[in-house]
Design a protein around this motif. Structure first.
Motif, PDB file in Angstrom:
ATOM      1  N   MET A  57      39.251  73.058  64.900  1.00 61.06           N
ATOM      2  CA  MET A  57      38.085  72.494  65.483  1.00 61.06           C
ATOM      3  C   MET A  57      37.530  73.316  66.452  1.00 61.06           C
ATOM      4  O   MET A  57      38.053  74.092  67.286  1.00 61.06           O
ATOM      5  CB  MET A  57      38.633  71.313  65.904  1.00 61.06           C
ATOM      6  CG  MET A  57      38.704  70.004  64.986  1.00 61.06           C
ATOM      7  SD  MET A  57      39.348  68.575  65.788  1.00 61.06           S
ATOM      8  CE  MET A  57      41.052  68.904  65.943  1.00 61.06           C
ATOM      9  N   LEU A  58      36.030  73.144  66.627  1.00 60.35           N
ATOM     10  CA  LEU A  58      35.422  73.970  67.445  1.00 60.35           C
ATOM     11  C   LEU A  58      34.992  72.982  68.520  1.00 60.35           C
ATOM     12  O   LEU A  58      34.415  71.968  68.286  1.00 60.35           O
ATOM     13  CB  LEU A  58      34.055  74.583  66.874  1.00 60.35           C
ATOM     14  CG  LEU A  58      33.095  75.377  67.848  1.00 60.35           C
ATOM     15  CD1 LEU A  58      33.713  76.603  68.382  1.00 60.35           C
ATOM     16  CD2 LEU A  58      32.005  75.779  67.006  1.00 60.35           C
ATOM     17  N   VAL A  59      35.149  73.368  69.688  1.00 61.27           N
ATOM     18  CA  VAL A  59      35.097  72.556  70.747  1.00 61.27           C
ATOM     19  C   VAL A  59      34.117  72.879  72.208  1.00 61.27           C
ATOM     20  O   VAL A  59      34.336  74.146  72.634  1.00 61.27           O
ATOM     21  CB  VAL A  59      36.449  71.901  71.596  1.00 61.27           C
ATOM     22  CG1 VAL A  59      36.331  70.692  72.494  1.00 61.27           C
ATOM     23  CG2 VAL A  59      37.173  71.441  70.356  1.00 61.27           C
ATOM     24  N   ASN A  60      33.472  72.028  72.650  1.00 60.31           N
ATOM     25  CA  ASN A  60      32.634  72.452  74.104  1.00 60.31           C
ATOM     26  C   ASN A  60      33.704  72.586  75.061  1.00 60.31           C
ATOM     27  O   ASN A  60      34.590  71.766  75.213  1.00 60.31           O
ATOM     28  CB  ASN A  60      31.525  71.474  74.270  1.00 60.31           C
ATOM     29  CG  ASN A  60      30.546  71.383  73.188  1.00 60.31           C
ATOM     30  OD1 ASN A  60      30.284  72.304  72.529  1.00 60.31           O
ATOM     31  ND2 ASN A  60      29.637  70.552  73.432  1.00 60.31           N
ATOM     32  N   ASN A  61      33.478  73.340  75.833  1.00 62.05           N
ATOM     33  CA  ASN A  61      34.392  73.832  76.980  1.00 62.05           C
ATOM     34  C   ASN A  61      34.436  72.664  77.992  1.00 62.05           C
ATOM     35  O   ASN A  61      35.760  72.301  78.517  1.00 62.05           O
ATOM     36  CB  ASN A  61      33.985  74.951  77.972  1.00 62.05           C
ATOM     37  CG  ASN A  61      33.876  76.172  77.255  1.00 62.05           C
ATOM     38  OD1 ASN A  61      34.580  76.402  76.113  1.00 62.05           O
ATOM     39  ND2 ASN A  61      33.298  77.211  77.853  1.00 62.05           N
ATOM     40  N   GLU A  62      33.558  71.803  78.196  1.00 64.65           N
ATOM     41  CA  GLU A  62      33.728  70.768  79.220  1.00 64.65           C
ATOM     42  C   GLU A  62      34.647  69.441  78.545  1.00 64.65           C
ATOM     43  O   GLU A  62      35.223  68.664  79.277  1.00 64.65           O
ATOM     44  CB  GLU A  62      32.255  69.919  79.289  1.00 64.65           C
ATOM     45  CG  GLU A  62      31.607  69.280  78.100  1.00 64.65           C
ATOM     46  CD  GLU A  62      30.656  70.278  77.690  1.00 64.65           C
ATOM     47  OE1 GLU A  62      29.926  69.727  76.936  1.00 64.65           O
ATOM     48  OE2 GLU A  62      30.767  71.533  77.857  1.00 64.65           O
TER      49      GLU A  62
END
Length: 338
Positions: A257-262
């Motif tokens: 999965m690709l995830v936003n840093n926050e």
């Protein structure tokens, strides 16, 4: 002159009085203690009282005294700190699977571990609004039976219940599989998403399954030993619960999965802070984990909005798209009767 039965129990009554009527903020004078003993028809003099207090101290009871105008005695420490018991009480009261009746019984027993004054602090009403408390009062005995079976390496047999709509549109509980009993090799008991689950091996299906403990009834321990297979021997509870979403198991995949840093905190909470992540760019990272795919997993991804994107495998990507389309179709113009 022989001692009366009450006098023989004097030390025990004295211990109870000090434990229930004193704490860090409430002490008792020697006169008050002698008066309290008299309530149980036990006579005491100051000298013998001091000797008795000394005996209890030697036994291990942490009795301290405060000197001011008068000397007051109190129990300074106990097996549990008040803050620890408050935590237990809050956990019991906010737990969905523990019934209101059993909650009050358990809290009453916990109150017995502190003084009467501290017990009042434990009676805080923290029942969560709109929290549905469990209805199955037998769950505690089911848990005990399952734990016994696991300890003794035995299979269990039980009815597994479900909710149905009965006549008159009322909700009724019925046994699954038309009342045919389940025979399972129990492996582990765990708590997930406010429910208690038994993880067990189903030899008929040749797989590990999850069962809500509050839906298990008429459980019996069998003479047969649990299945001697690798599924049970190699079972890792921590790893299993980390990859299962809401305890509804499905086919397992290595999902990237690709995830936003926050959202790194969300990922750490779900998969552990030891998960390996790879920086994708200044705003995103990707990671991989073994996940049992279910509608609950897709709902979790959806709930994070655009902050998480499934990259692979393609089968899981397509499954998520189908899930979204199914939800969307429920709100399409053609299906909207209102």
């Amino acid at each position: 002159m022989p001692k009366s039965s009450g006098q023989k129990l004097k030390l025990l009554y004295l211990r109870d009085i000090l434990l229930k009527r004193t704490d860090d903020n409430h002490g008792m004078t020697a006169t008050e203690i002698i008066d309290a003993l008299s309530e149980f028809n036990i006579k005491s003099e100051r000298k013998s009282l001091y000797d008795d207090i000394s005996s209890l101290q030697m036994y291990g009871l942490d009795i301290e005294k405060i000197k001011s105008n008068t000397t007051r005695y109190y129990v300074a420490s106990r097996d549990f700190e008040l803050a620890e018991l408050k935590l237990l009480v809050d956990a019991i009261q906010s737990s969905k699977f523990i019934t209101r009746k059993k909650s009050m019984e358990l809290i009453g027993k916990i109150e017995g571990l502190v003084s009467n004054f501290q017990g009042k602090e434990l009676k805080r009403d923290v029942f969560i609004t709109n929290r549905v408390k469990g209805l199955n009062e037998k769950i505690y005995y089911v848990v005990d039976t399952l734990q016994t079976a696991i300890s003794n390496d035995r299979k269990v047999s039980f009815l597994y219940m479900k909710w149905d709509i009965g006549q008159g549109a009322n909700i009724v509980k019925t046994a699954r599989r038309d009342g045919k009993r389940y025979v399972i090799s129990p492996i582990w008991l765990c708590w997930d998403d406010e429910n208690y689950y038994m993880i067990g091996y189903d030899s008929e299906a040749d797989k590990i399954k999850n069962y809500r403990v509050d839906k298990i009834e008429s459980v019996e321990i069998l003479e047969d030993k649990r299945e001697p297979n690798d599924e049970i021997q190699k079972f890792d509870g921590a790893e299993y619960t980390r990859k299962i979403f809401s305890m509804y198991g499905g086919e397992e995949f290595e999902v990237t999965m690709l995830v936003n840093n926050e959202l790194v905190g969300v990922i750490a909470d779900r998969f552990g802070d030891d998960i390996f992540i790879v920086k994708e760019n200044d705003n995103q990272f990707r990671f991989s984990a073994k996940i049992s795919i279910s509608s609950q997993f897709y709902a979790w991804v959806f709930g994070l909005g655009g902050g998480v994107k499934i990259l692979s495998p393609q089968r899981v990507v397509e499954g998520f798209k189908e899930h979204l389309n199914s939800v969307n179709n429920n709100y399409s113009a053609d299906n909207n009767d209102n």
